[in-house]
Design an enzyme around this catalytic site. Structure first.
Site, PDB file in Angstrom:
ATOM      1  N   MET B   1       0.849  -1.195   0.000  1.00 51.29           N
ATOM      2  CA  MET B   1       0.000   0.000   0.000  1.00 51.29           C
ATOM      3  C   MET B   1       0.882   1.242   0.000  1.00 51.29           C
ATOM      4  O   MET B   1       1.937   1.257   0.599  1.00 51.29           O
ATOM      5  CB  MET B   1      -0.896  -0.009   1.233  1.00 51.29           C
ATOM      6  CG  MET B   1      -1.928   1.066   1.180  1.00 51.29           C
ATOM      7  SD  MET B   1      -3.459   0.754   2.045  1.00 51.29           S
ATOM      8  CE  MET B   1      -2.976   0.290   3.661  1.00 51.29           C
ATOM      9  N   CYS B   2       0.441   2.254  -0.690  1.00 48.05           N
ATOM     10  CA  CYS B   2       1.110   3.548  -0.690  1.00 48.05           C
ATOM     11  C   CYS B   2       0.033   4.611  -0.842  1.00 48.05           C
ATOM     12  O   CYS B   2      -1.098   4.309  -1.175  1.00 48.05           O
ATOM     13  CB  CYS B   2       2.087   3.691  -1.849  1.00 48.05           C
ATOM     14  SG  CYS B   2       3.494   2.567  -1.786  1.00 48.05           S
ATOM     15  N   GLY B   3       0.413   5.849  -0.593  1.00 55.45           N
ATOM     16  CA  GLY B   3      -0.510   6.956  -0.812  1.00 55.45           C
ATOM     17  C   GLY B   3       0.068   7.921  -1.826  1.00 55.45           C
ATOM     18  O   GLY B   3       1.292   8.135  -1.876  1.00 55.45           O
ATOM     19  N   ARG B  32      -1.404   5.122   4.836  1.00 53.88           N
ATOM     20  CA  ARG B  32      -1.165   4.329   3.632  1.00 53.88           C
ATOM     21  C   ARG B  32       0.326   4.127   3.376  1.00 53.88           C
ATOM     22  O   ARG B  32       0.693   3.267   2.561  1.00 53.88           O
ATOM     23  CB  ARG B  32      -1.778   4.994   2.395  1.00 53.88           C
ATOM     24  CG  ARG B  32      -3.284   5.078   2.393  1.00 53.88           C
ATOM     25  CD  ARG B  32      -3.795   5.522   1.033  1.00 53.88           C
ATOM     26  NE  ARG B  32      -3.505   4.531   0.018  1.00 53.88           N
ATOM     27  CZ  ARG B  32      -4.299   3.496  -0.287  1.00 53.88           C
ATOM     28  NH1 ARG B  32      -5.434   3.348   0.347  1.00 53.88           N
ATOM     29  NH2 ARG B  32      -3.949   2.645  -1.209  1.00 53.88           N
ATOM     30  N   THR B 149       3.463   8.742  -0.157  1.00 49.51           N
ATOM     31  CA  THR B 149       3.822   8.112   1.118  1.00 49.51           C
ATOM     32  C   THR B 149       3.977   6.627   0.846  1.00 49.51           C
ATOM     33  O   THR B 149       3.125   6.024   0.190  1.00 49.51           O
ATOM     34  CB  THR B 149       2.740   8.342   2.184  1.00 49.51           C
ATOM     35  OG1 THR B 149       1.511   7.749   1.746  1.00 49.51           O
ATOM     36  CG2 THR B 149       2.526   9.814   2.452  1.00 49.51           C
TER      37      THR B 149
END
Lengths: 227, 299
Positions: B1-3, B32, B149
Site C-alpha cells: 500500500m502507498c498513498g 497508507r 507516502t
C-alpha cells in the site's frame, strides 16, 4: 437527534457509542457531521437505529450492518455496506468499488454510480444502483439481487452462482458463465418489489435479466476455455 | 500500500499556499505509507541557461560547499547552493548534462533526486509529517506538486527507494501498486541506453515513460504505451513542467480520487486527502476510470 461531529471526535469513539446501544434504546436517531472521508463510519451496527451522515465518507462505511438504517448524503469510498446482514444502507452520491461485497441480507442503495466489483461475492443481499456499475460487478455472486438502472461495465456476473442481475441500460460484456435469461412474470414481480422498497422509479419491464449458465459449477474439460 | 497526492493550481492567486495544502494532503496519507515520504514541488523557475538540481547525501555534515567549489572549478561555472536538511538545491549556470556527468564521476555518493528548471524533489525515510517539516514544504509556494507516502512491498526502505522517481528534466513519477515485469523491462530499457539508480519497480516505470517521450511520444502517447508494456497494478501520477497526469491500470485495484474546481485539480489515493482543500464542498469529485489517461496542463 443526536449529533456527532467527526471533526471533534474519532470514528472509533462514534462507533463505540453506537455499538454500546442496548436493544431497547431510545437513542434511535443519529446525525454524523464533517465525516471528511474517514473510514469505517457506522460500521458494525446491530440495533434498529437510523444514522444519517452528512458529507463524503471513506472506506467500509456501514459495513457488516445489522438492523440499522444508514444514510450517507455524499459520496463514499470502497466497500460501502460490505457484508451487510440486514437493514438498509444508502448513499445519495456515487460509491467506489465493492459496494455490498459479500452481503448476506438487507439492502444497499446507491443513488449515483457504483465503481468496479459492485456486489462482488453477494450472498443474499439486494444491491440497488440508480446509475451505472463498473467492471466485474456481481463477480462470483451466490445469492441475492443486483439491480442497475444505468449501464454495467465489462465482465458482468463473471463466474456467477445463483444471484439475479437486472440491468436497464447496456452491458459492456458478460463475464464467464453469465448469460441473459428470460424475464418471467415471477421475476417482474420480484423486481417491482425491490424497486419500490428502494424508492426507485423505474418500469420493471425496461430491464433485462442475467444469471448463471451453470456450466462452471463443476470442472468439465469441454469448458476449459471458459475458466 | 502507498498513498499518492497531486495538486495543480489553476488560479495563480493560490500559489503562495501550494506547500501548505499539499502538506496537509500528504500527511492525511500517512496510514497508507508511514515508511517514507517524498514530494516534487514545481516552483522558482530558473533564468535561461541555469539548471536546478535537488541533491541528497545521507551524511548531515556532508561538505556541500566544498563540492560546489570543485564543481565550479571543473566546469568553469557559477552556482548557488541552498540547504534543506540532507537535501540541497544547486542552481548552476550550465546545461544539465555536464553537471550530471561530473556528479556521477566525482561524487558517486551524492544522489540526484531531481533536475530541470522548475522541479525540486525532497524525499526521505520517516513519517510524512516529519519529512515535510524537515524540508519546509508547508512554506513553499508553487504551481503544482506531486507527493507520495510509501509502504514498501517490492524493495527495501531507503531514501533512494522512496518516490517520486525522476527520469527526465522536470519530470517525476509516483506509483501506488507493484509491477510484475519490471526486471525484464529494466533489461529492455538498459539495452536502449537507460541507466538505473535502484532495483525499484517504480523507477522502471518512470524511466519507461521518460524513454518513450525521448523517442518522440507525447505524454498521453507514452502513458497509452505503458498500458500495453507495464504488467501489474498501478495508479500513477506523473508531474511534468507544465502539468500532471494520472493513469490507473485496466483492473483498477489501486484507489484514486480526482476533484476539480475552477481554482485547482487535485488527486488523492483517498478522498480524505482532498477533504481539507478550499472549496472542496463545491468540487466535482470522481474516480478516474481504469486504463484512461488524464492530463492537465497550465495555460
Amino acid at each position: 437527534m443526536i449529533d456527532v461531529d467527526i471533526a471533534g471526535t474519532k470514528v472509533r469513539a462514534l462507533n463505540q457509542r453506537l455499538h454500546a446501544l442496548p436493544k431497547d434504546t431510545n437513542e434511535r436517531a443519529w446525525r454524523v457531521l464533517n465525516p471528511m472521508g474517514a473510514h469505517s463510519i457506522a460500521a458494525g451496527l446491530t440495533q434498529p437505529i437510523e444514522v444519517r451522515v452528512e458529507g463524503h465518507v471513506g472506506y467500509y462505511c456501514a459495513g457488516m450492518n445489522k438492523e440499522a438504517t444508514v444514510l450517507v448524503d455524499g459520496h463514499c469510498g470502497w466497500g460501502f455496506g460490505e457484508n451487510i446482514m440486514s437493514g438498509l444502507v444508502r448513499v445519495t452520491g456515487n460509491a467506489s468499488q465493492a459496494v455490498g461485497a459479500s452481503g448476506h441480507g438487507g439492502m444497499v442503495v446507491v443513488d449515483g454510480d457504483a465503481g468496479a466489483r459492485c456486489a462482488i461475492g453477494l450472498k443474499g443481499a439486494d444491491v440497488m444502483v440508480g446509475g451505472s456499475v463498473g467492471h466485474f460487478s456481481a463477480f462470483m455472486a451466490q445469492a441475492g439481487n443486483l439491480v442497475v438502472l444505468g449501464d454495467a461495465g465489462d465482465n458482468l456476473g463473471d463466474s456467477l452462482y445463483e444471484a439475479r442481475l437486472y440491468v436497464r441500460g447496456s452491458v459492456a460484456s458478460l463475464g464467464a458463465d453469465c448469460v441473459e435469461k428470460k424475464m418471467t412474470p415471477h421475476h417482474l414481480a420480484k423486481l417491482e418489489r425491490l424497486l419500490a422498497k428502494a424508492g426507485m422509479n423505474a418500469d420493471p419491464k425496461s430491464f433485462r435479466r442475467y444469471g448463471s449458465a451453470r456450466k462452471l459449477y463443476n470442472f468439465h474439460a469441454d469448458h476449459a476455455d471458459a475458466y | 500500500m502507498c498513498g499518492i497526492v497531486g495538486l495543480f493550481l489553476k488560479n495563480p492567486a493560490l500559489r503562495p499556499e501550494l506547500g501548505n495544502h499539499v502538506s496537509t494532503m500528504l500527511a492525511e496519507m500517512t496510514s497508507r505509507g508511514p515508511d517514507s515520504a517524498g514530494i516534487a514541488v514545481y516552483h522558482r523557475p530558473t533564468v535561461d541557461g541555469v539548471s536546478k538540481f535537488t541533491l541528497f547525501h545521507d551524511d548531515d555534515a556532508y561538505a556541500w560547499d566544498e563540492m560546489t567549489g570543485r564543481l565550479g572549478a571543473a566546469l568553469g561555472v557559477e552556482s548557488d547552493l541552498e540547504k534543506r536538511a540532507k537535501h540541497v538545491v544547486l542552481a548552476v549556470q550550465s546545461s544539465e548534462e555536464p553537471v550530471r556527468a561530473w556528479l556521477a564521476a566525482n561524487c558517486p555518493d551524492v544522489r540526484v533526486m531531481g533536475y530541470g528548471s522548475l522541479m525540486e524533489v525532497y524525499k526521505e525515510k520517516g513519517l510524512p509529517a516529519d519529512v515535510l517539516r524537515r524540508h519546509g514544504i508547508p512554506q513553499m509556494e508553487g504551481s503544482h506538486a506531486v507527493g507520495h507516502t510509501r509502504m514498501a512491498t517490492e524493495s527495501i526502505v531507503t531514501t533512494e527507494h522512496s518516490h517520486p522517481f525522476t527520469a527526465a528534466p522536470d519530470m517525476c513519477l509516483v506509483h501506488n501498486g507493484s509491477l510484475s515485469n519490471h526486471n525484464r523491462l529494466r533489461q529492455w530499457l538498459k539495452r536502449r541506453g537507460q541507466s538505473f539508480d535502484t532495483d525499484n519497480d517504480s523507477e522502471v516505470a518512470a524511466r519507461y515513460f521518460a524513454y518513450r517521450m525521448s523517442e518522440g511520444a507525447s505524454l498521453e502517447e507514452a502513458m497509452e504505451a505503458g498500458l500495453k508494456d507495464l504488467d501489474g497494478f498501478f495508479t500513477f501520477t506523473m508531474g511534468t513542467r507544465d502539468g500532471f497526469a494520472v493513469l490507473r491500470d485496466g483492473i483498477a485495484c489501486k484507489p484514486a480520487v480526482l476533484a476539480e474546481t475552477d481554482d485547482w485539480v487535485a488527486m488523492g489515493s483517498e478522498y480524505r486527502a482532498l477533504a481539507h482543500l478550499p472549496g472542496v464542498d463545491k468540487a466535482t469529485i470522481w474516480e478516474p476510470k481504469p486504463a484512461v489517461v488524464y492530463t492537465w496542463t497550465l495555460n
